[in-house]
Motif scaffolding. Sequence first.
Motif, PDB file in Angstrom:
ATOM      1  N   ARG A  24       0.832  -1.209   0.000  1.00 23.15           N
ATOM      2  CA  ARG A  24       0.000   0.000   0.000  1.00 23.15           C
ATOM      3  C   ARG A  24       0.868   1.261   0.000  1.00 23.15           C
ATOM      4  NH1 ARG A  24      -4.993  -0.660   4.294  1.00 23.15           N
ATOM      5  NH2 ARG A  24      -6.022  -2.452   3.296  1.00 23.15           N
ATOM      6  N   GLN A  53     -12.580   7.212   1.309  1.00 23.99           N
ATOM      7  CA  GLN A  53     -12.607   6.053   0.419  1.00 23.99           C
ATOM      8  C   GLN A  53     -11.223   5.766  -0.140  1.00 23.99           C
ATOM      9  OE1 GLN A  53     -14.980   6.658  -3.076  1.00 23.99           O
ATOM     10  NE2 GLN A  53     -15.117   4.475  -3.554  1.00 23.99           N
ATOM     11  N   ARG A  54     -10.492   6.812  -0.553  1.00 25.66           N
ATOM     12  CA  ARG A  54      -9.127   6.612  -1.072  1.00 25.66           C
ATOM     13  C   ARG A  54      -8.221   6.045   0.014  1.00 25.66           C
ATOM     14  NH1 ARG A  54     -12.611   8.911  -4.329  1.00 25.66           N
ATOM     15  NH2 ARG A  54     -11.817   9.728  -6.313  1.00 25.66           N
ATOM     16  N   ARG A  56      -8.795   3.996   2.303  1.00 27.98           N
ATOM     17  CA  ARG A  56      -8.980   2.571   2.611  1.00 27.98           C
ATOM     18  C   ARG A  56      -7.969   1.702   1.869  1.00 27.98           C
ATOM     19  NH1 ARG A  56     -14.731   3.794   1.604  1.00 27.98           N
ATOM     20  NH2 ARG A  56     -15.616   4.450   3.604  1.00 27.98           N
ATOM     21  N   ASN A  57      -7.460   2.207   0.764  1.00 24.96           N
ATOM     22  CA  ASN A  57      -6.480   1.458  -0.019  1.00 24.96           C
ATOM     23  C   ASN A  57      -5.053   1.962   0.194  1.00 24.96           C
ATOM     24  OD1 ASN A  57      -8.463  -0.197  -1.307  1.00 24.96           O
ATOM     25  ND2 ASN A  57      -8.987   1.554  -2.604  1.00 24.96           N
ATOM     26  N   LEU A  58      -4.901   2.903   1.114  1.00 22.87           N
ATOM     27  CA  LEU A  58      -3.594   3.455   1.438  1.00 22.87           C
ATOM     28  C   LEU A  58      -3.308   3.214   2.912  1.00 22.87           C
ATOM     29  CD1 LEU A  58      -4.402   5.020  -1.245  1.00 22.87           C
ATOM     30  CD2 LEU A  58      -3.086   6.920  -0.349  1.00 22.87           C
ATOM     31  N   ASP A 112      -5.798  11.407  -6.989  1.00 25.89           N
ATOM     32  CA  ASP A 112      -6.009  10.314  -7.941  1.00 25.89           C
ATOM     33  C   ASP A 112      -4.922  10.298  -9.008  1.00 25.89           C
ATOM     34  OD1 ASP A 112      -8.259   9.415  -6.660  1.00 25.89           O
ATOM     35  OD2 ASP A 112      -9.671  10.426  -7.989  1.00 25.89           O
ATOM     36  N   LEU A 115      -1.828   8.854  -7.467  1.00 27.04           N
ATOM     37  CA  LEU A 115      -1.941   7.408  -7.242  1.00 27.04           C
ATOM     38  C   LEU A 115      -1.773   6.612  -8.530  1.00 27.04           C
ATOM     39  CD1 LEU A 115      -4.912   7.385  -4.700  1.00 27.04           C
ATOM     40  CD2 LEU A 115      -2.539   6.729  -4.229  1.00 27.04           C
ATOM     41  N   ASP A 116      -2.144   7.226  -9.654  1.00 27.36           N
ATOM     42  CA  ASP A 116      -2.019   6.552 -10.950  1.00 27.36           C
ATOM     43  C   ASP A 116      -0.690   6.840 -11.653  1.00 27.36           C
ATOM     44  OD1 ASP A 116      -4.521   5.448 -10.672  1.00 27.36           O
ATOM     45  OD2 ASP A 116      -5.551   7.047 -11.745  1.00 27.36           O
TER      46      ASP A 116
END
Length: 465
Positions: A24, A53-54, A56-58, A112, A115-116
Amino acid sequence: MATAIEWQSGDLGAAFGLAASVGRPVFLYWGAGWCPPCNRVKADIFSLPEFAQRMRNLLPFWLDGDAPGAQALAAQYKLRSYPTLVLYAPDGREITRLPCELDGETFISALDLALDAGHTAAESLQAALGGTRPLAEQEWALLSLYSWDTDEGQLLPAAEQPAALARLAEACPAGDAAARLHLHAQVAAAGRIPGQTQAGNAAASAAQAAAVIAAAADRLLRVLGDTRLARANMDLIVNHGVNLVKWSGARQGELVQALDKAAREFAADDWLPLGDRLVAVRLRMRLVRLGGPSEGVAELVRSTVAASLAEVTEPYARHSLVNTAVSALNDAGFAAEAEALLQATLAGSHSPYYFMLSLAAAARRRNDIPGTLGWYEQAWHAAVGSATRLQWGATYLVSVIDMTPEDQPRIEAAAQGIARDISAASDAYQQRNRTQLQRLAGKLAMLTVPGPHAGALQRLLTANL
């Protein structure tokens, strides 16, 4: 902190180890409880469901400036300004630093994009300046949304930013990223003659300087004249617009009018938080001093402050709003109302000691020495957190030495207390602590006959700084 986010804290090294093991990215927030921009970030960005929400994956990590060892970690990771927001890859590489002044929606878009990202901001910058490969559109966007204000030499030394950002902006294909990079370059260069170093060695002729300033004015007018583009760059415009206008030479009058128009549009934008709209009204007030429209602006400040304060009750948002309101009221000439607001805020604030510094500044503007020192002393005694106490104490003692150098009992009491604060801090000589103690050491050295506590503190600082 927003409760929907499971913030990590404590051992940053362990957090990076966990991030690597689970694959992560790490989102690092460096801030302080009393810091108004930090409170704005909490209220306007961290509270968003999209942000949670973002996360949760970090692995979101909160590094509080008052946590044990935090100032030493800040020095290691090149963090200074509160707040600084950094995104790291799972392997620990720094991807980018994100601007804290963006509105929530724009911040989520920037996050975003980061992150990409296929490359870190450092890798993209190196390729762009070195010409080793063409950059993808997303890389240019990432660089344009980099937080150059909080870079701290991670990508570029401060002295190199004006020239490097100008080169970067010129290399960027035309579009939104190019427009924002040009603004970054102008902000970095404002007040300097192009080509000058910080030491003041002029390397550009007056004609070249005039040409660069004229081109910068043209670009700024194009941004201000485009409602969409101005809105996308609102953070840079409201925070740096006045300085850019002052640097614009013969185009100043034209730019003042264009900037005032943009500020009016920002202030009327219902999508923006009330605090951001108040910032836009404050900008209009500051433009009055440069010849901007003045009719009704002072009263607009007063009414906007009143309406905003009546509506905003959430603690983080209100803390930030009060800070902006005080500044706006002072700019509008309502110093007594600003001071009354500060006094009324103390009882309900989660960080009243921050506003005590503002009350000290208000007393100082009135040349009220006892009031100034009294508020600085109260702020120090009320301050919470080892770093904050140390920094507030240094500010107080510096002010005592400046304003009443003959008051040895007060100097002695403060010196003794600050020595205790230093012993209680695990990183007293690091980062923001170090900056304040260096300033204090210089003031102590000016005392003709220091008392025993002041002398001992001076020796302690000399040995460790």
